[in-house]
Write an enzyme that holds these catalytic residues in place. Structure first.
Site, mmCIF file in Angstrom:
data_model
loop_
_atom_site.group_PDB
_atom_site.id
_atom_site.type_symbol
_atom_site.label_atom_id
_atom_site.label_comp_id
_atom_site.label_asym_id
_atom_site.label_seq_id
_atom_site.Cartn_x
_atom_site.Cartn_y
_atom_site.Cartn_z
ATOM 1 N N HIS A 97 -13.338 -10.089 -11.362
ATOM 2 C CA HIS A 97 -13.715 -11.287 -10.604
ATOM 3 C C HIS A 97 -14.507 -12.197 -11.552
ATOM 4 O O HIS A 97 -15.167 -11.711 -12.477
ATOM 5 C CB HIS A 97 -14.602 -10.829 -9.438
ATOM 6 C CG HIS A 97 -14.969 -11.869 -8.450
ATOM 7 N ND1 HIS A 97 -15.980 -12.768 -8.667
ATOM 8 C CD2 HIS A 97 -14.480 -12.157 -7.218
ATOM 9 C CE1 HIS A 97 -16.099 -13.559 -7.612
ATOM 10 N NE2 HIS A 97 -15.194 -13.207 -6.715
ATOM 11 N N ASP A 101 -19.169 -3.387 -11.118
ATOM 12 C CA ASP A 101 -19.210 -4.411 -10.073
ATOM 13 C C ASP A 101 -18.630 -3.758 -8.817
ATOM 14 O O ASP A 101 -17.418 -3.648 -8.661
ATOM 15 C CB ASP A 101 -18.365 -5.609 -10.519
ATOM 16 C CG ASP A 101 -18.175 -6.616 -9.395
ATOM 17 O OD1 ASP A 101 -18.762 -6.439 -8.309
ATOM 18 O OD2 ASP A 101 -17.414 -7.587 -9.612
ATOM 19 N N GLN A 133 -16.703 -4.742 -3.947
ATOM 20 C CA GLN A 133 -15.694 -4.235 -3.010
ATOM 21 C C GLN A 133 -15.803 -2.721 -2.856
ATOM 22 O O GLN A 133 -15.683 -2.191 -1.751
ATOM 23 C CB GLN A 133 -14.277 -4.592 -3.493
ATOM 24 C CG GLN A 133 -14.014 -6.075 -3.698
ATOM 25 C CD GLN A 133 -13.925 -6.863 -2.398
ATOM 26 O OE1 GLN A 133 -13.736 -6.312 -1.310
ATOM 27 N NE2 GLN A 133 -14.084 -8.178 -2.481
ATOM 28 N N LYS A 189 -20.370 -7.891 2.235
ATOM 29 C CA LYS A 189 -19.039 -7.290 2.317
ATOM 30 C C LYS A 189 -19.104 -5.905 2.943
ATOM 31 O O LYS A 189 -18.091 -5.279 3.190
ATOM 32 C CB LYS A 189 -18.418 -7.191 0.927
ATOM 33 C CG LYS A 189 -18.125 -8.551 0.290
ATOM 34 C CD LYS A 189 -17.310 -8.381 -0.962
ATOM 35 C CE LYS A 189 -17.412 -9.537 -1.922
ATOM 36 N NZ LYS A 189 -16.833 -10.776 -1.443
ATOM 37 N N CYS A 215 -10.857 -16.039 -7.175
ATOM 38 C CA CYS A 215 -11.855 -15.981 -8.252
ATOM 39 C C CYS A 215 -11.452 -14.949 -9.307
ATOM 40 O O CYS A 215 -12.306 -14.207 -9.832
ATOM 41 C CB CYS A 215 -13.250 -15.652 -7.712
ATOM 42 S SG CYS A 215 -13.823 -16.799 -6.484
HETATM 43 N N1 C6P Z 1 -15.189 -11.739 -3.709
HETATM 44 C C1 C6P Z 1 -13.326 -12.475 -2.340
HETATM 45 O O1 C6P Z 1 -12.816 -13.135 -1.435
HETATM 46 P P1 C6P Z 1 -20.883 -12.083 -4.082
HETATM 47 O O2 C6P Z 1 -20.219 -13.281 -3.462
HETATM 48 O O3 C6P Z 1 -21.799 -12.456 -5.164
HETATM 49 O O4 C6P Z 1 -21.483 -11.186 -3.096
HETATM 50 O O5 C6P Z 1 -19.678 -11.236 -4.728
HETATM 51 C C2 C6P Z 1 -18.902 -11.762 -5.761
HETATM 52 C C3 C6P Z 1 -17.819 -10.804 -6.078
HETATM 53 C C4 C6P Z 1 -17.936 -10.007 -7.206
HETATM 54 N N2 C6P Z 1 -17.026 -9.066 -7.497
HETATM 55 C C5 C6P Z 1 -15.954 -8.849 -6.714
HETATM 56 C C6 C6P Z 1 -14.996 -7.759 -7.060
HETATM 57 C C7 C6P Z 1 -15.774 -9.631 -5.565
HETATM 58 O O6 C6P Z 1 -14.729 -9.409 -4.787
HETATM 59 C C8 C6P Z 1 -16.712 -10.649 -5.248
HETATM 60 C C9 C6P Z 1 -16.517 -11.552 -4.065
HETATM 61 C C10 C6P Z 1 -14.814 -12.538 -2.545
HETATM 62 O O7 C6P Z 1 -12.651 -11.740 -3.044
HETATM 63 C C11 C6P Z 1 -15.281 -13.956 -2.612
HETATM 64 S S1 C6P Z 1 -14.673 -14.806 -4.023
#
Ligand code: C6P
Length: 413
Positions: free
Chosen positions: A129, A206, A209, A232, A371
């Site tokens: 991501h 990371d 998910q 999430k 992203c």
């Molecule tokens: N992905 C998706 O629709 P945040 O927003 O900071 O809590 O997480 C960012 C992020 C980082 N790593 C992974 C693997 C992610 O999937 C995400 C967030 C969402 O896939 C929003 S772009």
């Protein structure tokens, strides 16, 4: 219709805990298949946040009055709950942040800028991501470190030989997703951690998910850093944090400067608190983190193994139904190797058009590059449509998706 395996959990019962799932969208019952973007929240989480504001609201670590002490106790109690959920050795190895993005930026800033040098390598993968790419690009710009990407297989998997071949004598960090938000792929983290450590490197996972859908034990996985996106995993937005190996947190620089992270401030220097408070400047997302602890309790009661099994069943069912409906599904079709984020497309319909038509039918999916533009280029597509699940998702949701897709195909000829 394809067979659904025996249920790992009672999703229909669980749905009653989520008030939003009884609403309509575009005049149709809501079918929410965008949990990878953000999950819905059970009543218990909403109540925990409301109750905090109604009964216990005060700033933390400041007021000596009873209410201030109560708020601090709830906040630090939330830290202990979340750290325990991750198998962290001590509550203080969990730093509160707004989520995965901020956690990775914290490590890139406080560890990366301190310890990376010109010519060092940060090893990423093609699955990442942007949150696990851009902070390292900024860090590389400032330190002279170089970024490399482990290539994925045509099935969207991370092959250990490809990881081994990507190490150089200068690899200092492997920063890797625990579960792809596009393909659902789960790289073998334990094995990669071992390889990283053998090479003298650190590993950051990371888990935006991964931690929402699988049991996590940071000690068993032997990882140095692991990020959590609370929103999430049924928690409030802007909740989450970073697990860091205690000795690493100790030697890292602070992240943001400001109130509450200091011991003493002098005209040109300051001394800092111990971790995790050294990294928590200013007023934190107190109510949100308390809400996240309620989400963690809720997930713990369900059992993370049951959460993972439920997703495996739904993923298997969705892969079968989507393929039968003529969709190209990206990534491996083996449900044992992936989680419940399924990217697909039809050659002749743009994913955004698909999402629009589905939305009109009450079915919420995400379309776009998610992203993950490096991964999109590797897949050879500008965008995909993506359906993603959580504990409240059912085979009927998948059926509604497939019916919606059939309608969309008629609309677009
Ligand atoms: N992905 C998706 O629709 P945040 O927003 O900071 O809590 O997480 C960012 C992020 C980082 N790593 C992974 C693997 C992610 O999937 C995400 C967030 C969402 O896939 C929003 S772009």
């Amino acid at each position: 219709m394809a067979a659904v395996e025996e249920a790992a959990l009672d999703a229909k019962r669980i749905r009653e805990d989520f008030p939003i799932l009884s609403r309509e969208m575009s005049g149709k019952p809501l079918v929410y298949l965008d949990s990878a973007a953000t999950s819905q929240k059970p009543r218990r989480v909403i109540q925990a946040v409301t109750e905090f504001y109604e009964r216990s609201n005060a700033n933390v670590h400041r007021g000596v009055y009873e209410l201030g002490a109560e708020a601090t106790e709830l906040f630090e109690g939330a830290r202990a709950t979340i750290a325990g959920f991750l198998g962290a050795p001590e509550p203080n190895s969990f730093v509160f942040t707004r989520g995965s993005t901020e956690s990775i930026n914290l490590v890139a800033h406080a560890w990366g800028r301190r310890f990376l040098e010109d010519g060092d390598q940060v090893l990423l993968t093609e699955l990442e991501h942007h949150s696990n790419i851009v902070p390292w690009q900024l860090c590389a710009r400032d330190t002279g470190a170089e970024l490399s990407y482990v290539p994925i297989t045509d099935d969207g998997l991370i092959d250990l030989d490809a990881v081994a071949a990507s190490f150089t004598g200068r690899t200092r960090l492997v920063a890797i997703t625990g579960q792809s938000n596009v393909l659902g792929t789960r790289p073998p983290i334990r094995e990669i951690a071992e390889m990283a450590h053998e090479a003298g490197a650190k590993i950051l996972v990371d888990a935006a998910q991964f931690a929402s859908h699988n049991p996590v034990d940071v000690v068993e996985l032997d990882v140095d850093f692991l990020t959590v996106a609370g929103h999430k995993m049924l928690g409030p937005t802007a909740s989450g944090g970073l697990y860091g190996r205690p000795e690493l947190l100790e030697e890292m620089d602070p992240f943001l400067g400001g109130g509450e992270m200091i011991m003493e401030v002098h005209p040109s220097t300051s001394t800092y608190k111990e971790p995790p408070w050294k990294f928590e400047a200013g007023t934190m997302n107190i109510a949100q983190e308390i809400g996240l602890a309620a989400a963690v309790d809720y997930l713990t009661e369900i059992g993370m193994k049951n959460v993972a099994d439920h997703e495996r069943e739904l993923t298997a069912y969705a892969l079968e139904r989507l393929t039968a409906a003529g969709a190209t599904v990206f990534g491996t079709h083996d449900p044992d190797l992936r989680g419940g984020a399924i990217s697909f497309w039809f050659e002749d319909i743009h994913p955004h058009d698909l999402a629009q038509v589905l939305g009109d039918q009450g079915v919420a999916i995400r379309a776009g590059h998610h992203c993950a533009q490096i991964l999109m280029r590797r897949l050879g597509v500008p965008a995909t449509a993506r359906a993603s699940f959580h504990v409240y998702s059912t085979p009927e949701d998948v059926d509604a998706l497939v019916e919606g897709l059939e309608a969309a195909r008629q609309v677009f000829g």
